[in-house]
Design a protein around this motif. Structure first.
Motif, PDB file in Angstrom:
ATOM      1  N   ASN A   1     -24.495 -47.617 -22.466  1.00 37.56           N
ATOM      2  CA  ASN A   1     -23.110 -47.976 -22.760  1.00 37.56           C
ATOM      3  C   ASN A   1     -22.938 -48.638 -24.123  1.00 37.56           C
ATOM      4  N   LYS A   2     -23.992 -48.731 -24.908  1.00 39.07           N
ATOM      5  CA  LYS A   2     -23.916 -49.440 -26.184  1.00 39.07           C
ATOM      6  C   LYS A   2     -23.348 -48.547 -27.291  1.00 39.07           C
TER       7      LYS A   2
ATOM      8  N   THR B   1     -27.090 -45.265 -28.496  1.00 43.47           N
ATOM      9  CA  THR B   1     -27.964 -45.303 -27.321  1.00 43.47           C
ATOM     10  C   THR B   1     -29.191 -44.422 -27.503  1.00 43.47           C
TER      11      THR B   1
ATOM     12  N   ARG C   1     -19.309 -44.375 -35.173  1.00 45.03           N
ATOM     13  CA  ARG C   1     -19.089 -44.959 -33.849  1.00 45.03           C
ATOM     14  C   ARG C   1     -18.271 -46.240 -33.966  1.00 45.03           C
TER      15      ARG C   1
ATOM     16  N   ARG D   1     -14.509 -46.871 -32.365  1.00 43.59           N
ATOM     17  CA  ARG D   1     -14.194 -47.973 -31.439  1.00 43.59           C
ATOM     18  C   ARG D   1     -13.068 -48.842 -31.997  1.00 43.59           C
TER      19      ARG D   1
ATOM     20  N   TRP E   1     -16.801 -53.088 -29.541  1.00 40.92           N
ATOM     21  CA  TRP E   1     -17.612 -52.364 -28.543  1.00 40.92           C
ATOM     22  C   TRP E   1     -16.843 -52.188 -27.247  1.00 40.92           C
TER      23      TRP E   1
ATOM     24  N   PRO F   1     -11.149 -49.050 -20.924  1.00 40.26           N
ATOM     25  CA  PRO F   1     -12.047 -47.977 -21.363  1.00 40.26           C
ATOM     26  C   PRO F   1     -11.998 -47.827 -22.884  1.00 40.26           C
ATOM     27  N   SER F   2     -13.165 -47.753 -23.518  1.00 41.84           N
ATOM     28  CA  SER F   2     -13.179 -47.731 -24.985  1.00 41.84           C
ATOM     29  C   SER F   2     -14.394 -46.998 -25.539  1.00 41.84           C
ATOM     30  N   GLY F   3     -14.938 -46.036 -24.798  1.00 44.15           N
ATOM     31  CA  GLY F   3     -16.103 -45.291 -25.266  1.00 44.15           C
ATOM     32  C   GLY F   3     -15.807 -44.480 -26.516  1.00 44.15           C
ATOM     33  N   SER F   4     -16.843 -44.279 -27.337  1.00 42.48           N
ATOM     34  CA  SER F   4     -16.661 -43.583 -28.603  1.00 42.48           C
ATOM     35  C   SER F   4     -16.153 -42.154 -28.439  1.00 42.48           C
ATOM     36  N   SER F   5     -16.416 -41.539 -27.298  1.00 40.00           N
ATOM     37  CA  SER F   5     -15.993 -40.158 -27.069  1.00 40.00           C
ATOM     38  C   SER F   5     -14.643 -40.067 -26.360  1.00 40.00           C
ATOM     39  N   MET F   6     -13.963 -41.189 -26.209  1.00 35.81           N
ATOM     40  CA  MET F   6     -12.689 -41.205 -25.495  1.00 35.81           C
ATOM     41  C   MET F   6     -11.642 -40.365 -26.236  1.00 35.81           C
TER      42      MET F   6
END
Length: 372
Positions: free
Chosen positions: A178-179, A182, A243, A247, A278, A342-347
């Motif tokens: 989740n970092k 990864t 990334r 974010r 992050w 939710p805040s993932g880089s691929s969102m």
């Protein structure tokens, strides 16, 4: 994943360098050290392993105290317990949500007068933002207490132009799934001390002494990273700026869409701080918003959207009920009202719009009647 991870992974696989040794481990360490401005880096199996090794390198002894942030993931406190030491939890400040420098200074002064200074201060960079090292470093130096920087969440962040991971005598990173980048699992210990780096590699490979047979003088650990995961890490380093930018863009969209709702406050970023964002974290005042944090979280869950409270402070955790804490009101309030979106880089933009729509729907401010 970016564009190079698969290529580098197959290269490592085809070379038959699989074990926790190999050219990609060496390359990952060199490239990582350069990015965070340190002389040495040691690739290990997890961020927790890096924290544990840091305590060993500082010769932290059983029953000694280690001051650390109360608002953090449990791995920070667990690593102190692995060393047999006693965590002492220091509350957050409202300006950064990280360790409060004033409380730290007061407790170090009290400890010095009692002749029981801690063996180390383990400072956590929460949610991708550096702690206030401009004050913390000077405070710890004045008492002669070393800093371990838990930068597991802050790779790519900076403070006054200096990169996260450059502030402690030892600093530790995580590459969990989740970092910000990864390797599926893994971590990194960084330092400017060459002897510590050599000792960390020695301890992380079961502390095997030079001999034709297996000779061990001290207790070691199986903490080294494999060449395969290091290959992925080298590819991930190439996309780290992208990334961070992604974010921060996600955070900005949330703030632009939700920041004017009554009772909503986003995690602050003071002047001179550059967070990776992050996690996008905010607080919700139920008296103004018309719903509390948990009602919003459950509304998101009903739409198959995962959100979570901010870290529950360690001083409230049953596993550490026997530990001392300094302050606590700020981190307790952040936990009560804080929510991570939710805040993932691929969102995707579509998914983020779904989250925003649900949060807005939850906002039901109570109309205030004018007094006549």
């Amino acid at each position: 994943m970016g564009g190079q991870e698969r290529k580098l992974l197959l290269e490592a696989f085809d070379s038959n360098w699989i074990a926790p040794l190999g050219p990609h481990v060496d390359g990952f360490e060199e490239e990582f050290a350069a990015i965070v401005g340190r002389k040495h880096a040691v690739a290990v199996s997890s961020g927790t392993a890096a924290l544990h090794l840091s305590l060993r390198l500082l010769d932290v002894q059983p029953r000694q105290e280690v001051f650390t942030s109360s608002m953090t993931f449990v791995a920070t406190a667990n690593s102190i317990r692995y060393a047999g030491a006693k965590p002492v939890f220091v509350d957050s400040e409202t300006d950064t949500w990280n360790m409060n420098p004033s409380l730290l200074a007061e407790e170090l002064d009290r400890s010095m007068r009692a002749n029981v200074l801690p063996a180390a201060v383990m400072v956590v960079d929460v949610n991708g933002q550096c702690a206030n090292y401009a004050q913390i470093v000077g405070i710890c130096d004045s008492f002669g207490v070393p800093i371990i920087e838990d930068a597991a969440e802050s790779l790519g962040a900076s403070l006054h132009g200096e990169p996260a991971g450059s502030f402690g005598e030892l600093s530790c990173f995580s590459f969990n799934g989740n970092k910000i980048i990864t390797t599926s699992g893994g971590g990194m210990l960084v330092t400017d001390n060459e002897e510590w780096a050599k000792q960390a590699r020695y301890l992380a490979t079961q502390a095997r002494d030079p001999a034709p047979h297996y000779e061990h003088s001290v207790t070691g650990y199986n903490y080294r990273m494999s060449n395969l995961l290091a290959a992925i890490g080298r590819g991930q380093l190439q996309v780290l700026p992208d990334r961070v930018a992604k974010r921060r863009a996600i955070f900005d969209k949330y703030r632009n869409e939700l920041g004017d709702l009554p009772g909503v406050q986003f995690m602050p970023e003071p002047d001179g701080f550059h967070s990776t964002r992050w996690l996008t974290a905010l607080t919700i005042d139920p008296n103004q918003f018309g719903a509390d944090r948990e009602q919003v979280r459950l509304a998101l869950e009903a739409e198959n959207i995962e959100a979570r409270p901010v870290w529950k402070p360690m001083h409230l955790q049953p596993a550490f009920s026997d530990c001392r804490s300094v302050g606590g009101a700020v981190s307790e309030a952040l936990f009560q009202d804080g929510l991570c979106l939710p805040s993932g880089s691929s969102m995707s933009e579509e998914d983020q719009n779904r989250v925003i729509k649900v949060v807005k729907r939850c906002c039901q401010p109570v109309a205030v009647k004018a007094i006549r």
